[in-house]
Design a protein around this motif. Structure first.
Motif, PDB file in Angstrom:
ATOM      1  N   SER A 197       0.903  -1.071   0.036  1.00  0.00           N
ATOM      2  CA  SER A 197       0.043  -0.176   0.003  1.00  0.00           C
ATOM      3  C   SER A 197       1.003   1.162   0.086  1.00  0.00           C
ATOM      4  O   SER A 197       0.496   2.315  -0.617  1.00  0.00           O
ATOM      5  N   SER A 198       2.145   1.303   0.621  1.00  0.00           N
ATOM      6  CA  SER A 198       2.889   2.220   0.647  1.00  0.00           C
ATOM      7  C   SER A 198       3.236   2.864  -0.812  1.00  0.00           C
ATOM      8  O   SER A 198       3.545   3.826  -1.108  1.00  0.00           O
ATOM      9  N   PHE A 199       3.730   1.792  -1.411  1.00  0.00           N
ATOM     10  CA  PHE A 199       4.362   1.996  -2.984  1.00  0.00           C
ATOM     11  C   PHE A 199       2.966   2.383  -3.840  1.00  0.00           C
ATOM     12  O   PHE A 199       3.101   3.210  -4.742  1.00  0.00           O
ATOM     13  N   CYS A 200       1.948   1.892  -3.401  1.00  0.00           N
ATOM     14  CA  CYS A 200       0.654   2.224  -4.388  1.00  0.00           C
ATOM     15  C   CYS A 200       0.532   3.780  -3.969  1.00  0.00           C
ATOM     16  O   CYS A 200       0.124   4.411  -5.071  1.00  0.00           O
ATOM     17  N   GLY A 244      -3.456   9.183 -11.122  1.00  0.00           N
ATOM     18  CA  GLY A 244      -2.875   8.650 -10.134  1.00  0.00           C
ATOM     19  C   GLY A 244      -3.908   7.429  -9.516  1.00  0.00           C
ATOM     20  O   GLY A 244      -3.318   6.450  -9.007  1.00  0.00           O
ATOM     21  N   LEU A 245      -5.048   7.614  -9.610  1.00  0.00           N
ATOM     22  CA  LEU A 245      -5.870   6.335  -9.606  1.00  0.00           C
ATOM     23  C   LEU A 245      -5.638   5.262 -10.435  1.00  0.00           C
ATOM     24  O   LEU A 245      -5.529   4.031  -9.884  1.00  0.00           O
ATOM     25  N   LEU A 246      -5.538   5.340 -11.461  1.00  0.00           N
ATOM     26  CA  LEU A 246      -5.184   4.392 -12.432  1.00  0.00           C
ATOM     27  C   LEU A 246      -3.592   3.622 -12.216  1.00  0.00           C
ATOM     28  O   LEU A 246      -3.552   2.598 -12.387  1.00  0.00           O
ATOM     29  N   ALA A 247      -2.541   4.721 -11.815  1.00  0.00           N
ATOM     30  CA  ALA A 247      -1.146   4.063 -11.518  1.00  0.00           C
ATOM     31  C   ALA A 247      -1.479   3.263 -10.077  1.00  0.00           C
ATOM     32  O   ALA A 247      -0.816   2.305 -10.229  1.00  0.00           O
ATOM     33  N   SER A 248      -2.321   3.701  -9.244  1.00  0.00           N
ATOM     34  CA  SER A 248      -2.416   2.846  -8.100  1.00  0.00           C
ATOM     35  C   SER A 248      -3.064   1.538  -8.262  1.00  0.00           C
ATOM     36  O   SER A 248      -2.530   0.393  -7.864  1.00  0.00           O
ATOM     37  N   PHE A 249      -4.118   1.677  -9.125  1.00  0.00           N
ATOM     38  CA  PHE A 249      -4.707   0.197  -9.631  1.00  0.00           C
ATOM     39  C   PHE A 249      -3.624  -0.583 -10.293  1.00  0.00           C
ATOM     40  O   PHE A 249      -3.756  -1.768 -10.057  1.00  0.00           O
ATOM     41  N   PHE A 250      -2.848   0.078 -11.229  1.00  0.00           N
ATOM     42  CA  PHE A 250      -1.940  -0.821 -11.957  1.00  0.00           C
ATOM     43  C   PHE A 250      -1.071  -1.635 -10.752  1.00  0.00           C
ATOM     44  O   PHE A 250      -0.695  -2.929 -10.888  1.00  0.00           O
ATOM     45  N   LEU A 251      -0.546  -0.829  -9.878  1.00  0.00           N
ATOM     46  CA  LEU A 251       0.444  -1.403  -9.198  1.00  0.00           C
ATOM     47  C   LEU A 251       0.029  -2.248  -8.159  1.00  0.00           C
ATOM     48  O   LEU A 251       0.777  -3.367  -7.621  1.00  0.00           O
ATOM     49  N   ALA A 252      -1.309  -2.192  -7.541  1.00  0.00           N
ATOM     50  CA  ALA A 252      -2.025  -3.162  -6.779  1.00  0.00           C
ATOM     51  C   ALA A 252      -2.211  -4.385  -7.354  1.00  0.00           C
ATOM     52  O   ALA A 252      -2.166  -5.341  -7.092  1.00  0.00           O
ATOM     53  N   SER A 253      -2.630  -4.456  -8.776  1.00  0.00           N
ATOM     54  CA  SER A 253      -2.640  -5.488  -9.693  1.00  0.00           C
ATOM     55  C   SER A 253      -1.617  -6.255 -10.019  1.00  0.00           C
ATOM     56  O   SER A 253      -1.462  -7.412  -9.554  1.00  0.00           O
ATOM     57  N   PRO A 263      -6.846 -10.176  -3.917  1.00  0.00           N
ATOM     58  CA  PRO A 263      -7.813  -9.264  -4.796  1.00  0.00           C
ATOM     59  C   PRO A 263      -8.271  -8.149  -3.817  1.00  0.00           C
ATOM     60  O   PRO A 263      -8.484  -7.131  -4.132  1.00  0.00           O
ATOM     61  N   PRO A 264      -9.113  -8.592  -2.492  1.00  0.00           N
ATOM     62  CA  PRO A 264      -9.784  -7.984  -1.838  1.00  0.00           C
ATOM     63  C   PRO A 264      -8.797  -6.888  -1.303  1.00  0.00           C
ATOM     64  O   PRO A 264      -8.962  -5.624  -0.991  1.00  0.00           O
ATOM     65  N   GLU A 265      -7.499  -7.321  -0.824  1.00  0.00           N
ATOM     66  CA  GLU A 265      -6.561  -6.560  -0.516  1.00  0.00           C
ATOM     67  C   GLU A 265      -5.936  -5.327  -1.501  1.00  0.00           C
ATOM     68  O   GLU A 265      -5.568  -4.173  -1.159  1.00  0.00           O
ATOM     69  N   ALA A 266      -5.952  -5.792  -2.779  1.00  0.00           N
ATOM     70  CA  ALA A 266      -5.686  -4.893  -3.673  1.00  0.00           C
ATOM     71  C   ALA A 266      -6.493  -3.692  -3.788  1.00  0.00           C
ATOM     72  O   ALA A 266      -6.015  -2.558  -4.230  1.00  0.00           O
ATOM     73  N   ALA A 267      -7.847  -3.962  -3.650  1.00  0.00           N
ATOM     74  CA  ALA A 267      -8.891  -2.858  -3.670  1.00  0.00           C
ATOM     75  C   ALA A 267      -8.702  -2.012  -2.641  1.00  0.00           C
ATOM     76  O   ALA A 267      -8.801  -0.774  -2.729  1.00  0.00           O
ATOM     77  N   VAL A 268      -8.089  -2.727  -1.348  1.00  0.00           N
ATOM     78  CA  VAL A 268      -7.949  -1.571  -0.062  1.00  0.00           C
ATOM     79  C   VAL A 268      -6.812  -0.844  -0.463  1.00  0.00           C
ATOM     80  O   VAL A 268      -6.731   0.169   0.040  1.00  0.00           O
ATOM     81  N   CYS A 269      -5.788  -1.471  -1.033  1.00  0.00           N
ATOM     82  CA  CYS A 269      -4.423  -0.371  -1.186  1.00  0.00           C
ATOM     83  C   CYS A 269      -5.105   0.668  -2.155  1.00  0.00           C
ATOM     84  O   CYS A 269      -4.298   1.715  -1.954  1.00  0.00           O
ATOM     85  N   LEU A 315      -5.700  -0.780   8.875  1.00  0.00           N
ATOM     86  CA  LEU A 315      -6.868  -0.309   9.395  1.00  0.00           C
ATOM     87  C   LEU A 315      -8.172  -0.902   8.481  1.00  0.00           C
ATOM     88  O   LEU A 315      -8.880  -1.542   9.227  1.00  0.00           O
ATOM     89  N   MET A 316      -8.281  -0.598   7.428  1.00  0.00           N
ATOM     90  CA  MET A 316      -9.115  -1.200   6.628  1.00  0.00           C
ATOM     91  C   MET A 316      -9.406  -2.427   6.329  1.00  0.00           C
ATOM     92  O   MET A 316     -10.253  -3.242   6.455  1.00  0.00           O
ATOM     93  N   GLN A 317      -8.244  -3.235   6.386  1.00  0.00           N
ATOM     94  CA  GLN A 317      -8.088  -4.937   6.388  1.00  0.00           C
ATOM     95  C   GLN A 317      -8.473  -5.646   7.622  1.00  0.00           C
ATOM     96  O   GLN A 317      -9.461  -6.289   7.656  1.00  0.00           O
ATOM     97  N   GLN A 318      -8.445  -4.892   8.561  1.00  0.00           N
ATOM     98  CA  GLN A 318      -8.770  -5.306   9.984  1.00  0.00           C
ATOM     99  C   GLN A 318     -10.234  -4.957  10.481  1.00  0.00           C
ATOM    100  O   GLN A 318     -10.989  -5.832  10.896  1.00  0.00           O
ATOM    101  N   PHE A 319     -10.684  -3.861  10.189  1.00  0.00           N
ATOM    102  CA  PHE A 319     -12.076  -3.287  10.384  1.00  0.00           C
ATOM    103  C   PHE A 319     -12.854  -3.347   9.376  1.00  0.00           C
ATOM    104  O   PHE A 319     -14.159  -3.217   9.740  1.00  0.00           O
ATOM    105  N   ILE A 320     -12.590  -3.544   8.307  1.00  0.00           N
ATOM    106  CA  ILE A 320     -13.683  -3.576   7.003  1.00  0.00           C
ATOM    107  C   ILE A 320     -13.520  -4.994   6.306  1.00  0.00           C
ATOM    108  O   ILE A 320     -14.593  -5.737   6.432  1.00  0.00           O
ATOM    109  N   LEU A 321     -12.423  -5.460   5.752  1.00  0.00           N
ATOM    110  CA  LEU A 321     -12.373  -6.639   5.314  1.00  0.00           C
ATOM    111  C   LEU A 321     -12.635  -7.805   6.507  1.00  0.00           C
ATOM    112  O   LEU A 321     -13.134  -9.072   5.886  1.00  0.00           O
ATOM    113  N   GLN A 322     -12.191  -7.982   7.530  1.00  0.00           N
ATOM    114  CA  GLN A 322     -12.351  -8.755   8.653  1.00  0.00           C
ATOM    115  C   GLN A 322     -13.637  -8.557   9.528  1.00  0.00           C
ATOM    116  O   GLN A 322     -13.725  -9.070  10.462  1.00  0.00           O
TER     117      GLN A 322
END
Length: 326
Positions: A197-200, A244-253, A263-269, A315-322
């Motif tokens: 996520s930091s690099f995204c 920027g949104l497309l770049a983040s989507f690309f790197l998460a992919s 894949p769900p974590e990619a969306a979180v990133c 935080l999103m992984q813990q409080f939303i995904l889980q």
């Protein structure tokens, strides 16, 4: 406040992420290394037959090369294999590296690459490489025009060690926590998620800024929506934000494809990167270059930005995904 439990986290890793072929096996450079080793051995044969001294020199040379190849082919990353891989890749990739980094910047990037390989192997290294290539390409877009407007990065976009560290600090922290298994296996995927996520976040920030300065028709302050010139701290444009949104989507992919995240974590990133970048724009518009905040330069803002991206994703992984919010 709800406590963090390891059970839901382990369930998240039971998902079947897309895996890059054979990344659980030896390094992707192993095949070429074996080929090099075989050919090196055969090319040394005539030399071996010339003299005793040549035999000893050739044997010594082949022993060194064999040891290097063994390190590069190591399935489980170690500090030795990380250094060996980075030396090989940095030598081969030097023509590209010098276009985006100064000499001291390359040295800092080598340390980052070694740390990344030690923590996450070749897959983590390729993720950072993809970030570097995409960010460098965006920086070079319409460079002459941006220079004429006075909004281009200095030194033709070749970044120094402070920029490298400022762009990777959060990722480095996550890598170190992973290497030394802080929190045990239950937290390992959290740190990996924070790393990606930091690099995204950073690639989204870089691309949105550079594309916005190159193609943005109208730029607004994030706090007041007042129209301001391109390159103003805290300014945003529609063109830059979408890029920027497309770049983040690309790197998460890429991270998902390499098996670093699900894949769900990619969306979180992706979502975390946009939240962090909005926060950075607000900080830039409100405080940067203001009286009493002269210390808040671009490098410090970068550290804040990528740290927000990592923290928000975790935080999103813990409080939303889980589903921790009851």
């Amino acid at each position: 406040m709800a406590s963090i439990s390891s059970t839901p986290l382990l369930n998240s890793t039971s998902l079947s992420p897309l895996r890059f072929p054979n990344f659980s096996s030896p390094s992707p450079f192993a095949g070429s290394c074996r080929f090099l080793n075989r050919n090196l051995g055969s090319s040394l044969s005539p030399t071996v037959n010339r003299s005793g001294g040549a035999i000893m020199a050739a044997a010594s040379m082949q022993g060194v090369v064999t040891e290097a190849m063994n390190l590069i082919q190591t399935a489980s990353p170690s500090w030795k294999s990380a250094v060996a891989n980075n030396v090989l890749i940095f030598v081969l990739g030097s023509p590209l590296l010098v276009t985006g980094l100064s000499a001291s910047g390359i040295a800092a990037a080598f340390l980052l690459g070694t740390l990344t390989w030690r923590a996450y192997g070749s897959a983590g290294f390729l993720l950072v490489a993809a970030y570097f290539v995409l960010g460098t390409a965006a920086t070079k877009v319409k460079m002459s025009e941006k220079e004429a407007q006075g909004v281009a990065e200095k030194k033709k976009g070749r970044r120094g060690p402070r920029s490298v560290i400022g762009s990777s600090a959060a990722g480095c922290v996550c890598a170190i926590l992973s290497i030394y298994q802080v929190g045990g296996s239950a937290f390992s995927q959290l740190f990996r998620l924070g790393f990606v996520s930091s690099f995204c976040t950073k690639v989204s920030d870089t691309v949105s800024s550079e594309i916005g300065k190159a193609f943005g028709k109208t730029t607004y302050l994030a706090t007041t929506f007042k129209i301001v010139p391109r390159g103003t701290e805290g300014a945003m444009s529609v063109e830059g934000t979408l890029a920027g949104l497309l770049a983040s989507f690309f790197l998460a992919s890429v991270g998902c494809f390499l098996g670093q995240i699900t894949p769900p974590e990619a969306a979180v990133c992706v979502l975390a990167s946009q939240i962090a970048n909005l926060g950075e724009s607000i900080i830039g518009a409100s405080f940067q270059d203001k009286e009493g905040f002269k210390w808040l330069n671009n490098d410090v803002v970068n550290v804040i930005n990528i740290s927000l991206g990592s923290i928000v994703a975790i935080l999103m992984q813990q409080f939303i995904l889980q589903n921790w919010v009851k």
